[in-house]
Write an enzyme that holds these catalytic residues in place. Structure first.
Site, PDB file in Angstrom:
ATOM      1  CG  HIS A   1     -17.281  11.105  18.626  1.00 14.26           C
ATOM      2  ND1 HIS A   1     -17.002  11.856  19.731  1.00 14.26           N
ATOM      3  CD2 HIS A   1     -18.386  10.392  18.930  1.00 14.26           C
ATOM      4  CE1 HIS A   1     -17.896  11.616  20.668  1.00 14.26           C
ATOM      5  NE2 HIS A   1     -18.745  10.728  20.222  1.00 14.26           N
TER       6      HIS A   1
ATOM      7  CG  ASP B   1     -14.445  13.758  18.243  1.00 10.74           C
ATOM      8  OD1 ASP B   1     -15.486  14.423  18.141  1.00 10.74           O
ATOM      9  OD2 ASP B   1     -14.274  12.868  19.112  1.00 10.74           O
TER      10      ASP B   1
HETATM   11  C1  XLS Z   1     -22.555  11.623  25.121  1.00 10.74           C
HETATM   12  C2  XLS Z   1     -21.747  10.427  25.172  1.00 10.74           C
HETATM   13  C3  XLS Z   1     -20.669  10.413  24.142  1.00 10.74           C
HETATM   14  C4  XLS Z   1     -20.276   9.003  23.930  1.00 10.74           C
HETATM   15  C5  XLS Z   1     -19.589   8.718  22.648  1.00 10.74           C
HETATM   16  O1  XLS Z   1     -23.281  11.929  26.028  1.00 10.74           O
HETATM   17  O2  XLS Z   1     -21.234  10.223  26.448  1.00 10.74           O
HETATM   18  O3  XLS Z   1     -19.628  11.225  24.510  1.00 10.74           O
HETATM   19  O4  XLS Z   1     -19.530   8.528  24.999  1.00 10.74           O
HETATM   20  O5  XLS Z   1     -20.354   9.139  21.581  1.00 10.74           O
END
Ligand code: XLS
Ligand code: MG
Ligand code: MG
Length: 412
Positions: free
Chosen positions: A77, A80
């Site tokens: 992200h 992140d």
């Molecule tokens: C959350 C999601 C997230 C996505 C990316 O539940 O799985 O991790 O994969 O934002």
């Protein structure tokens, strides 16, 4: 057994990991399009009712560890790795440079970048909030992610809308919210076209990810099917650039058959990217490592994907359990997740090549001799004995899963 001294415990874990056997080499693991998310490795075990159980870890260490394990791709992200207040600033590009260096040094590629539209307080009323300023900010965020993706050499961008929904009823107009959400995606696709042209790179694949519950009480696009309808709704200016990133558990959570959800995405030619993990039906998003809960279903999912030549990434979007230590995340959690995936993938190949399943399937498709296709009784009689093969195939799949087809036996 006497208590195990703390300084002997990691050696014990490593010894038992070796004793498990069945590990693939880093070189073999790298042959698969498997990606490791920054957020999965950095997950500290926190939740609403849970304090963290692991210390923080940065992208340099994670990329290094992924390289050692043989995870060839890294995903992230925006927030992140970049503090929210640094997004779009020179500091962002310094961080991106450091990421590029780390990826280069360790021979990894960035395959996907995604925008966090769920955590920060700015998203309290969703990325498609009534306030126009928030929506402009959402556009900035997804466009900025597109820029970062191109800079890092990614091929995919993912959108889990996160807070696109509500807690209390009647305060928002869902049709407006969906239109506004489409505006942000349209801005991202438009920016992508421009950046791809400028950089002489292919455009990114834009992938929508649905989740039926969390973090809102009600979700506007809760399933992959809802997202397929959204893509085809006429709201997107570039529907051809937008597809799906289904997550195995997110489909299971609402009670779907994940394999059927994937089949619908395949038929629509929208299966671009796939988040792999495991969990339980009608529970929250527990994000357990692939194959630990539903190995038979996983085998069948991979048979479908292999036989339909899915070539997109398998993104390890799971969460190492809170009981797993920081050491355990890279000693046990990631390597075993990758290895279960590869084993199941290999088994899926065995299923496709299995002569018993093949003969049974061919026989079912041939059907019995029929006198008239208008005669229900005759049709029923013609196929009666053949249909037993459905259960025989299921039994054979179980045998393949536990290795009985290769002569594994159990003595009483
Ligand atoms: C959350 C999601 C997230 C996505 C990316 O539940 O799985 O991790 O994969 O934002
Ligand atoms: Mg996911
Ligand atoms: Mg999940």
């Amino acid at each position: 057994m006497p208590p195990i001294p703390v300084d002997h415990q990691t050696a014990l874990v490593s010894r038992l990991m070796k004793a498990c056997g069945g590990a693939y080499s880093a070189e073999t693991r790298r042959k698969y399009f498997i990606s490791g998310p920054q957020w999965a490795a950095a997950y500290q075990g926190q939740a609403l009712f849970h304090a963290p159980t692991r210390p923080p870890i940065g992208f340099e260490d994670i990329i290094h560890k992924f390289a050692e394990i043989g995870i060839g791709h890294w995903t992230t992200h925006d927030t992140d790795v970049i503090p929210t207040e640094a997004l779009g600033t020179p500091e962002q590009w310094e961080i991106v440079d450091r990421i590029k260096r780390a990826l280069n040094d360790h021979g990894l590629k960035c395959s996907m970048v995604t925008t966090e539209t769920f955590f920060h307080a700015v998203w309290a009323a969703s990325p498609a909030a009534e306030a126009p300023g928030v929506r402009e900010y959402a556009k900035f965020r997804v466009c900025n992610t597109v820029e970062i993706g191109h800079e890092l050499g990614a091929g995919f961008t993912v959108y889990w809308p996160g807070s696109l929904g509500y807690y209390v009823q009647g305060a928002i107009d869902e049709t407006d919210s969906l239109r506004w959400y489409a505006d942000a995606l349209n801005a991202a696709c438009q920016r992508d076209i421009e950046v791809a042209k400028r950089k002489g790179r292919p455009a990114l694949k834009h992938c929508l990810e649905a989740k039926p519950f969390e973090p809102q009480a009600e979700i506007l696009l809760p399933t992959s099917d809802a997202m397929l309808a959204f893509i085809a709704s006429g709201l997107l200016t570039h529907p051809e650039m937008v597809g799906l990133n289904p997550e195995y558990l997110h489909e299971l959570m609402w009670g779907a058959a994940p394999r059927a959800a994937l089949a619908r995405a395949l038929l629509a030619k929208k299966l671009f990217h796939f988040d792999i993990n495991d969990g339980y039906r009608l529970k929250h998003d527990v994000d357990i490592g692939v194959g630990l809960v539903n190995p038979l279903d996983w085998l069948n999912v991979l048979v479908l994907l292999r036989s339909h030549h899915y070539e997109g990434p398998f993104n390890l979007d799971y969460k190492p359990p809170r009981t797993t230590s920081h050491f355990g995340v890279f000693e046990v959690s990631f390597p075993t997740s990758v290895d279960r995936f590869i084993t199941l993938w290999e088994m899926a190949g065995e299923v496709s090549a299995d002569p018993i399943i093949k003969q049974a399937t061919d026989a079912l498709r041939a059907g019995g001799p029929v006198r008239s296709t208008d005669d229900a009784e005759d049709l029923t009689r013609a196929n009666r004995e053949l249909l037993t093969l459905h259960e025989l195939i299921a039994h054979r799949l179980f045998q393949i899963l536990i290795g009985q087809h290769r002569g594994r036996v159990f003595f009483t």
